[in-house]
Scaffold this motif. Structure first.
Motif, PDB file in Angstrom:
ATOM      1  N   VAL A  23     -56.093  35.020  20.902  1.00  0.00           N
ATOM      2  CA  VAL A  23     -55.500  33.895  21.635  1.00  0.00           C
ATOM      3  C   VAL A  23     -56.456  32.705  21.672  1.00  0.00           C
ATOM      4  O   VAL A  23     -56.053  31.560  21.496  1.00  0.00           O
ATOM      5  N   PHE A  24     -57.751  32.992  21.867  1.00  0.00           N
ATOM      6  CA  PHE A  24     -58.714  31.909  22.026  1.00  0.00           C
ATOM      7  C   PHE A  24     -59.460  31.601  20.733  1.00  0.00           C
ATOM      8  O   PHE A  24     -60.499  30.957  20.755  1.00  0.00           O
ATOM      9  N   GLU A  83     -58.893  23.343  25.889  1.00  0.00           N
ATOM     10  CA  GLU A  83     -58.400  24.717  25.796  1.00  0.00           C
ATOM     11  C   GLU A  83     -57.039  24.848  26.480  1.00  0.00           C
ATOM     12  O   GLU A  83     -56.108  25.453  25.937  1.00  0.00           O
ATOM     13  N   TRP A  84     -56.918  24.274  27.674  1.00  0.00           N
ATOM     14  CA  TRP A  84     -55.650  24.331  28.421  1.00  0.00           C
ATOM     15  C   TRP A  84     -54.548  23.632  27.633  1.00  0.00           C
ATOM     16  O   TRP A  84     -53.442  24.165  27.496  1.00  0.00           O
ATOM     17  N   LYS A 141     -54.263  23.070  24.463  1.00  0.00           N
ATOM     18  CA  LYS A 141     -53.896  23.846  23.282  1.00  0.00           C
ATOM     19  C   LYS A 141     -52.982  25.014  23.669  1.00  0.00           C
ATOM     20  O   LYS A 141     -51.953  25.254  23.036  1.00  0.00           O
ATOM     21  N   LEU A 142     -53.355  25.734  24.740  1.00  0.00           N
ATOM     22  CA  LEU A 142     -52.560  26.895  25.138  1.00  0.00           C
ATOM     23  C   LEU A 142     -51.192  26.488  25.681  1.00  0.00           C
ATOM     24  O   LEU A 142     -50.196  27.172  25.442  1.00  0.00           O
ATOM     25  N   GLU A 144     -49.006  25.842  22.899  1.00  0.00           N
ATOM     26  CA  GLU A 144     -48.573  27.088  22.247  1.00  0.00           C
ATOM     27  C   GLU A 144     -47.570  27.860  23.101  1.00  0.00           C
ATOM     28  O   GLU A 144     -47.128  28.939  22.711  1.00  0.00           O
ATOM     29  N   VAL A 201     -47.976  28.824  26.531  1.00  0.00           N
ATOM     30  CA  VAL A 201     -48.450  29.647  27.655  1.00  0.00           C
ATOM     31  C   VAL A 201     -48.059  28.971  28.965  1.00  0.00           C
ATOM     32  O   VAL A 201     -48.286  27.773  29.142  1.00  0.00           O
ATOM     33  N   ASN A 252     -45.730  33.925  28.166  1.00  0.00           N
ATOM     34  CA  ASN A 252     -46.469  33.478  26.978  1.00  0.00           C
ATOM     35  C   ASN A 252     -45.880  34.173  25.758  1.00  0.00           C
ATOM     36  O   ASN A 252     -45.152  35.165  25.899  1.00  0.00           O
ATOM     37  N   GLY A 273     -50.648  34.521  31.579  1.00  0.00           N
ATOM     38  CA  GLY A 273     -50.703  33.083  31.866  1.00  0.00           C
ATOM     39  C   GLY A 273     -51.140  32.791  33.283  1.00  0.00           C
ATOM     40  O   GLY A 273     -52.023  31.965  33.526  1.00  0.00           O
ATOM     41  N   TYR A 332     -62.394  37.145  28.845  1.00  0.00           N
ATOM     42  CA  TYR A 332     -62.375  36.784  27.434  1.00  0.00           C
ATOM     43  C   TYR A 332     -62.787  37.919  26.501  1.00  0.00           C
ATOM     44  O   TYR A 332     -62.357  37.981  25.366  1.00  0.00           O
TER      45      TYR A 332
END
Lengths: 240, 133
Positions: free
Chosen positions: A78-79, A143-144, A146-147, A150, A152, A157, A165, A238
């Motif tokens: 995911v990351f 990061e937020w 981007k997610l 996608e 989330v 998610n 999420g 993570y």
């Protein structure tokens, strides 16, 4: 200065070592944290309460993850970031970790120069810490974004358990808020140091009290705590 | 026993307490957390190494008990270094150290309770709702 129990002769009575010493310090009619100023003790107690808050967040995340029937999304994927035609797992998180650790290092040295009353170095290191902290928050915003793009959301998610999420936004959001408050706090204290408030004994705008260079150390405690929380988030959210 | 006033403290200013000035001087020295710059740089370096270690665990896709134990080991070492050196806990008075370090340990009891609880929740969900959605 109510330090230890003051004897008739006017000097501090010796305390026993170890647990007996703790019991003596915590005994009735005593000031428990003898060589620790109020400001520092209060910051430690605040950080203890914050430990419980983050502890409860991580616990609820653990409970959600353990009790769901749906597979948990793989954080490593995911990351991951797509750099130069290859997916590098967790690379953004790794860079964020290094940025935050570096900020902890510069902060520790700012505290040291603060006690040496080196105004310029202290303020410069504190401002460098603030810049690193702001960099961290900026990367988190990336990061937020981007997610969210996608798909989330706190309620779902594309990859699996819906609780992913809500846990993610709750934990990293609360940590990011702490970093942001820390950056503001750093700039305020750095300005006071640079202006020489702690040398001239100028009274503070808010409390009307004279500040001391110890404020830098108390600020440092907060900042290191933010780094400390990230150590646990990095491991449990993570990597796990 | 005169040094016992400052247990676990790096600066032993209080030898054979001569009286008022010595005691006051000692308390002043206690509140100053000043250590050589090399110490901070060494800790900083170790934090980098340990973080890189954690990252490598994921990068090389280690799995199972090896993965969990390495992640937890690196995490505990990093947390310990930050609290002990950067937050100066190693040089604080024991009355403060125990007041701050001991309460979070009880969170582990909470963890144990919630592990049992979530296993029961999962069991109920599988029993009554099946493995889907």
């Amino acid at each position: 200065m109510a330090e230890t129990t003051i004897s008739d002769a006017g000097y501090a009575t010796p305390r026993p070592d170890g647990l007996r010493g703790i019991a003596a310090d915590w005994a009735s009619d005593q000031r428990a944290f003898k060589n620790v100023s109020w400001g520092k003790a209060m910051m430690w107690i605040f950080l203890l309460s914050d430990t419980f808050i983050f502890g409860c967040f991580l616990l609820s995340y653990m409970t959600a993850r353990m009790s769901t029937r749906v597979p948990w999304p793989n954080p490593s994927e995911v990351f991951a970031l797509h750099i130069g035609g290859a997916d590098i797992p967790l690379i953004l998180i790794a860079i964020m970790t290094f940025v935050l650790i570096s900020s902890s290092g510069t902060m520790a040295m700012a505290v040291m120069f603060g006690y040496r009353r080196d105004r310029r170095k202290t303020a410069a290191l504190m401002l460098l810490t603030a810049v690193l902290g702001a960099t961290f928050v900026g990367m988190q915003a990336f990061e937020w974004t981007k997610l969210i793009q996608e798909g989330v959301r706190p309620w779902g998610n594309p990859w699996g358990a819906a609780q992913f999420g809500s846990s993610f936004f709750m934990i990293t959001g609360f940590h990011g808020t702490h970093v942001t408050i820390g950056v503001i706090f750093l700039i305020i204290i750095a300005r006071k140091v640079l202006r020489g408030d702690y040398d001239t004994g100028a009274r503070g705008f808010f409390t009307s009290r004279r500040g001391q260079y110890e404020s830098v150390e108390i600020m440092g405690l907060y900042w290191h705590f933010v780094d400390l929380v990230w150590v646990f988030i990095f491991a449990f959210f993570y990597l796990w | 026993m005169s040094e016992a006033t400052v247990p676990a403290n790096g600066q032993h200013a209080l030898h054979a307490a001569h009286g008022h000035e010595t005691a006051v001087a000692a308390t002043h020295a206690d509140t100053h957390q000043e250590h050589p710059i090399k110490l901070y740089l060494v800790v900083w370096g170790w934090l980098f190494v340990l973080s890189a270690g954690s990252y490598m665990v994921d990068y090389f896709h280690l799995q199972g008990y090896l993965r969990w134990s390495l992640i937890l080991l690196f995490m505990v070492l990093k947390a310990g270094l930050i609290v002990a050196v950067f937050m100066h806990m190693a040089w604080e008075r024991l009355a403060l150290v125990y007041a701050i370090i001991v309460p979070p340990v009880f969170v582990l009891v909470f963890v144990a309770i919630m592990v049992i609880e979530s296993e029961y929740t999962l069991f109920s969900r599988l029993t009554f709702f099946g493995a889907g959605s």
